[in-house]
Design a protein around this motif. Structure first.
Motif, PDB file in Angstrom:
ATOM      1  N   VAL A  25       0.835  -1.201   0.000  1.00 53.58           N
ATOM      2  CA  VAL A  25       0.000   0.000   0.000  1.00 53.58           C
ATOM      3  C   VAL A  25       0.869   1.250   0.000  1.00 53.58           C
ATOM      4  CG1 VAL A  25      -1.675   1.355   1.336  1.00 53.58           C
ATOM      5  CG2 VAL A  25      -1.995  -1.113   1.066  1.00 53.58           C
ATOM      6  N   GLU A  26       1.906   1.250   0.821  1.00 51.24           N
ATOM      7  CA  GLU A  26       2.790   2.424   0.881  1.00 51.24           C
ATOM      8  C   GLU A  26       3.510   2.647  -0.448  1.00 51.24           C
ATOM      9  OE1 GLU A  26       5.182   1.476   4.236  1.00 51.24           O
ATOM     10  OE2 GLU A  26       3.713   2.218   5.703  1.00 51.24           O
ATOM     11  N   GLU A  27       3.953   1.564  -1.094  1.00 52.31           N
ATOM     12  CA  GLU A  27       4.603   1.696  -2.397  1.00 52.31           C
ATOM     13  C   GLU A  27       3.612   2.187  -3.448  1.00 52.31           C
ATOM     14  OE1 GLU A  27       6.801  -1.656  -3.742  1.00 52.31           O
ATOM     15  OE2 GLU A  27       8.059  -1.749  -1.938  1.00 52.31           O
ATOM     16  N   ALA A  28       2.388   1.685  -3.385  1.00 54.62           N
ATOM     17  CA  ALA A  28       1.360   2.142  -4.322  1.00 54.62           C
ATOM     18  C   ALA A  28       1.062   3.622  -4.112  1.00 54.62           C
ATOM     19  CB  ALA A  28       0.092   1.307  -4.153  1.00 54.62           C
ATOM     20  N   ALA A  29       0.992   4.037  -2.861  1.00 50.51           N
ATOM     21  CA  ALA A  29       0.741   5.449  -2.566  1.00 50.51           C
ATOM     22  C   ALA A  29       1.852   6.326  -3.116  1.00 50.51           C
ATOM     23  CB  ALA A  29       0.588   5.651  -1.060  1.00 50.51           C
ATOM     24  N   ALA A  30       3.086   5.855  -3.042  1.00 51.60           N
ATOM     25  CA  ALA A  30       4.220   6.617  -3.570  1.00 51.60           C
ATOM     26  C   ALA A  30       4.127   6.776  -5.082  1.00 51.60           C
ATOM     27  CB  ALA A  30       5.530   5.932  -3.184  1.00 51.60           C
ATOM     28  N   GLU A  31       3.400   5.873  -5.746  1.00 49.62           N
ATOM     29  CA  GLU A  31       3.197   5.952  -7.192  1.00 49.62           C
ATOM     30  C   GLU A  31       1.869   6.610  -7.545  1.00 49.62           C
ATOM     31  OE1 GLU A  31       4.100   2.647  -9.670  1.00 49.62           O
ATOM     32  OE2 GLU A  31       5.557   1.788  -8.260  1.00 49.62           O
ATOM     33  N   ASN A  32       1.225   7.215  -6.532  1.00 49.15           N
ATOM     34  CA  ASN A  32      -0.045   7.934  -6.733  1.00 49.15           C
ATOM     35  C   ASN A  32      -1.178   7.028  -7.219  1.00 49.15           C
ATOM     36  OD1 ASN A  32       1.056  10.541  -6.034  1.00 49.15           O
ATOM     37  ND2 ASN A  32       2.043  10.553  -8.049  1.00 49.15           N
ATOM     38  N   VAL A  33      -1.152   5.784  -6.783  1.00 51.76           N
ATOM     39  CA  VAL A  33      -2.228   4.852  -7.112  1.00 51.76           C
ATOM     40  C   VAL A  33      -3.494   5.255  -6.364  1.00 51.76           C
ATOM     41  CG1 VAL A  33      -3.009   2.462  -6.805  1.00 51.76           C
ATOM     42  CG2 VAL A  33      -0.711   2.939  -7.690  1.00 51.76           C
ATOM     43  N   GLU A  34      -4.609   5.254  -7.067  1.00 50.54           N
ATOM     44  CA  GLU A  34      -5.896   5.612  -6.456  1.00 50.54           C
ATOM     45  C   GLU A  34      -6.725   4.393  -6.071  1.00 50.54           C
ATOM     46  OE1 GLU A  34      -7.865   8.999  -8.668  1.00 50.54           O
ATOM     47  OE2 GLU A  34      -6.141   8.610  -9.980  1.00 50.54           O
ATOM     48  N   LEU A  35      -6.476   3.260  -6.739  1.00 53.61           N
ATOM     49  CA  LEU A  35      -7.191   2.021  -6.439  1.00 53.61           C
ATOM     50  C   LEU A  35      -6.206   0.857  -6.497  1.00 53.61           C
ATOM     51  CD1 LEU A  35      -9.715   0.225  -6.024  1.00 53.61           C
ATOM     52  CD2 LEU A  35     -10.021   0.263  -8.520  1.00 53.61           C
ATOM     53  N   LEU A  36      -6.095   0.137  -5.386  1.00 57.17           N
ATOM     54  CA  LEU A  36      -5.208  -1.025  -5.298  1.00 57.17           C
ATOM     55  C   LEU A  36      -6.054  -2.286  -5.119  1.00 57.17           C
ATOM     56  CD1 LEU A  36      -2.333  -2.281  -4.931  1.00 57.17           C
ATOM     57  CD2 LEU A  36      -2.636  -1.909  -2.465  1.00 57.17           C
ATOM     58  N   VAL A  37      -5.781  -3.286  -5.945  1.00 55.95           N
ATOM     59  CA  VAL A  37      -6.468  -4.574  -5.852  1.00 55.95           C
ATOM     60  C   VAL A  37      -5.489  -5.605  -5.297  1.00 55.95           C
ATOM     61  CG1 VAL A  37      -7.679  -6.389  -7.123  1.00 55.95           C
ATOM     62  CG2 VAL A  37      -7.921  -3.990  -7.827  1.00 55.95           C
ATOM     63  N   LEU A  38      -5.915  -6.338  -4.277  1.00 59.49           N
ATOM     64  CA  LEU A  38      -5.092  -7.384  -3.662  1.00 59.49           C
ATOM     65  C   LEU A  38      -5.659  -8.759  -3.993  1.00 59.49           C
ATOM     66  CD1 LEU A  38      -4.510  -5.737  -0.173  1.00 59.49           C
ATOM     67  CD2 LEU A  38      -2.867  -5.906  -2.057  1.00 59.49           C
ATOM     68  N   PRO A  39      -4.842  -9.809  -3.900  1.00 59.04           N
ATOM     69  CA  PRO A  39      -5.281 -11.146  -4.321  1.00 59.04           C
ATOM     70  C   PRO A  39      -6.277 -11.781  -3.351  1.00 59.04           C
ATOM     71  CG  PRO A  39      -2.876 -10.979  -4.223  1.00 59.04           C
ATOM     72  CD  PRO A  39      -3.422  -9.788  -3.522  1.00 59.04           C
ATOM     73  N   GLU A  40      -6.880 -12.857  -3.823  1.00 53.31           N
ATOM     74  CA  GLU A  40      -7.633 -13.768  -2.971  1.00 53.31           C
ATOM     75  C   GLU A  40      -6.689 -14.289  -1.882  1.00 53.31           C
ATOM     76  OE1 GLU A  40     -10.445 -17.721  -3.715  1.00 53.31           O
ATOM     77  OE2 GLU A  40      -8.768 -17.297  -5.055  1.00 53.31           O
ATOM     78  N   GLU A  41      -7.227 -14.507  -0.697  1.00 54.10           N
ATOM     79  CA  GLU A  41      -6.465 -15.011   0.453  1.00 54.10           C
ATOM     80  C   GLU A  41      -5.376 -14.049   0.921  1.00 54.10           C
ATOM     81  OE1 GLU A  41      -6.664 -19.694   0.965  1.00 54.10           O
ATOM     82  OE2 GLU A  41      -5.194 -19.125  -0.576  1.00 54.10           O
ATOM     83  N   ALA A  42      -5.477 -12.765   0.565  1.00 52.88           N
ATOM     84  CA  ALA A  42      -4.481 -11.804   1.047  1.00 52.88           C
ATOM     85  C   ALA A  42      -4.422 -11.796   2.573  1.00 52.88           C
ATOM     86  CB  ALA A  42      -4.808 -10.407   0.528  1.00 52.88           C
ATOM     87  N   MET A  43      -5.554 -12.003   3.215  1.00 54.14           N
ATOM     88  CA  MET A  43      -5.620 -12.034   4.672  1.00 54.14           C
ATOM     89  C   MET A  43      -4.877 -13.235   5.245  1.00 54.14           C
ATOM     90  SD  MET A  43      -9.120 -12.631   6.846  1.00 54.14           S
ATOM     91  CE  MET A  43      -9.120 -13.605   8.356  1.00 54.14           C
ATOM     92  N   LEU A  44      -5.063 -14.409   4.585  1.00 59.06           N
ATOM     93  CA  LEU A  44      -4.597 -15.656   5.198  1.00 59.06           C
ATOM     94  C   LEU A  44      -4.609 -16.789   4.185  1.00 59.06           C
ATOM     95  CD1 LEU A  44      -4.084 -17.390   7.871  1.00 59.06           C
ATOM     96  CD2 LEU A  44      -6.555 -17.726   7.875  1.00 59.06           C
ATOM     97  N   LEU A  45      -3.555 -17.544   4.149  1.00 61.42           N
ATOM     98  CA  LEU A  45      -3.521 -18.767   3.365  1.00 61.42           C
ATOM     99  C   LEU A  45      -4.216 -19.860   4.171  1.00 61.42           C
ATOM    100  CD1 LEU A  45      -2.314 -20.059   0.733  1.00 61.42           C
ATOM    101  CD2 LEU A  45      -0.364 -20.729   2.138  1.00 61.42           C
TER     102      LEU A  45
END
Length: 264
Positions: A25-45
C-alpha cells in the motif's frame, strides 16, 4: 485514474501478511495509485492453518477489515482486499471487501463460484455466497468484483457490465497446473474484450499459485504484467477515453441480440 494490482505470497502468518500488505500500500501510494487490488487469500492462506478455519475467520476477519480500512484512510487510496469472513458454522465465506479512500467499507462480495474443479474442492471448507454479483463505486469508477474461479463464468461478468461496471477487479489464487497459466491470461483478456472494459487482476504468488497479476485494457491489450515473483506491483493508468474509443470501434454491448423477441 492510476490503478494497481498488488502481488504477494500470503502465508498462514496473519501478522506477516499484514506487514506485506502495508508495504504494498505504501509503495502504491508513492506511485499515486488511487485504487489497489489485492489477491484472494491476502488475509490468510487457508492451507496449513493449525486451528479450524471457521474459528480463525470469526476471530480475525473483523480486525482484517479494520486494518485495511486504516491503510486506505491513511494513504487516501481505495483498496480491494480478500480473506475469510466468519459464519455461524465451520465453513467461512471467501469474501472480497471494497474500502474507499476515506477508509469506509463500500461493499463486500462473498464468492459465488467455489473452486470445485481440477480434483480440488473448495466447498469442503468454504460456504458459497448467496448474493448477487457486486458493483461498487470506488475512486470515481464503477468496479465489478470477481473472485478467482468466477472468471470462468462469463455470465457473472456480463451481469457486472449490465449493472454499469466500467472496471473489472479480479482477486485470485490461481492454482498452478497444465495449461493453467494459459487459461488465466486467456480468460482475463476474454473478459476484458467481451466487456470492452478495463480489468485489474491481482494473483496470489503463494507456493501453489501462479501470480501473473496484470492490467488489461478494453481491447484486450495487456498494459502491464508481473510473472511469478512473490512480491510486486503492477501499476497502470486506466482512462474512460480509451473505453469510449474501443466501444465506438467494437460496439458489442450495443449489438447484443439475446432476449430479443422475434415475430415470424
Amino acid at each position: 485514474m492510476k490503478v494497481a494490482a498488488g502481488q504477494l505470497a500470503p502465508t498462514t502468518d496473519l501478522a506477516a501478511n499484514r506487514r506485506t500488505i502495508e508495504t504494498l500500500v505504501e509503495e502504491a501510494a508513492a506511485e499515486n495509485v488511487e485504487l489497489l487490488v489485492l489477491p484472494e487469500e491476502a488475509m490468510l492462506l487457508a492451507d496449513g492453518v493449525d486451528v479450524p478455519l471457521g474459528e480463525l475467520a470469526r476471530a480475525e476477519w473483523p480486525g482484517f477489515v479494520e486494518f485495511v480500512s486504516g491503510l486506505a484512510k491513511r494513504n487516501g487510496m481505495a483498496i480491494i482486499a480478500a480473506g475469510y469472513e466468519g459464519t455461524d458454522g465451520d465453513r467461512p465465506y471467501n469474501t472480497i471487501v471494497a474500502i474507499d479512500e476515506r477508509g469506509v467499507e463500500r461493499a463486500r462480495y462473498r464468492k459465488l463460484h467455489l473452486y470445485d474443479a481440477f480434483a480440488y474442492r473448495e466447498s469442503d471448507y468454504v460456504t458459497p455466497g448467496d448474493g448477487n454479483p457486486v458493483v461498487v463505486e470506488l475512486a470515481g469508477a464503477n468496479v465489478g468484483l470477481i473472485n478467482c474461479y468466477d472468471l470462468r463464468f462469463p455470465e457473472l461478468t456480463r451481469n457486472l457490465i449490465d449493472q454499469g461496471a466500467d472496471l473489472l477487479s479480479v482477486s485470485a489464487a490461481w492454482v498452478t497446473g497444465p495449461m493453467k497459466e494459459d487459461h488465466w491470461r486467456t480468460l482475463l483478456r476474454a473478459r476484458a474484450i467481451e466487456s470492452t472494459a478495463w480489468l485489474v487482476a491481482a494473483g496470489s504468488a503463494s507456493p501453489d499459485c501462479i501470480g501473473m497479476s496484470m492490467v488489461v485494457d478494453p481491447f484486450g491489450v495487456v498494459r502491464v504484467a508481473l510473472g511469478g515473483e512473490t512480491y510486486g506491483l503492477a501499476a497502470g493508468t486506466v482512462s474512460q477515453r480509451r473505453t469510449d474509443e474501443v466501444r465506438i470501434v467494437l460496439p458489442v454491448l450495443e449489438n447484443r441480440r439475446l432476449n430479443t423477441s422475434i415475430s415470424l
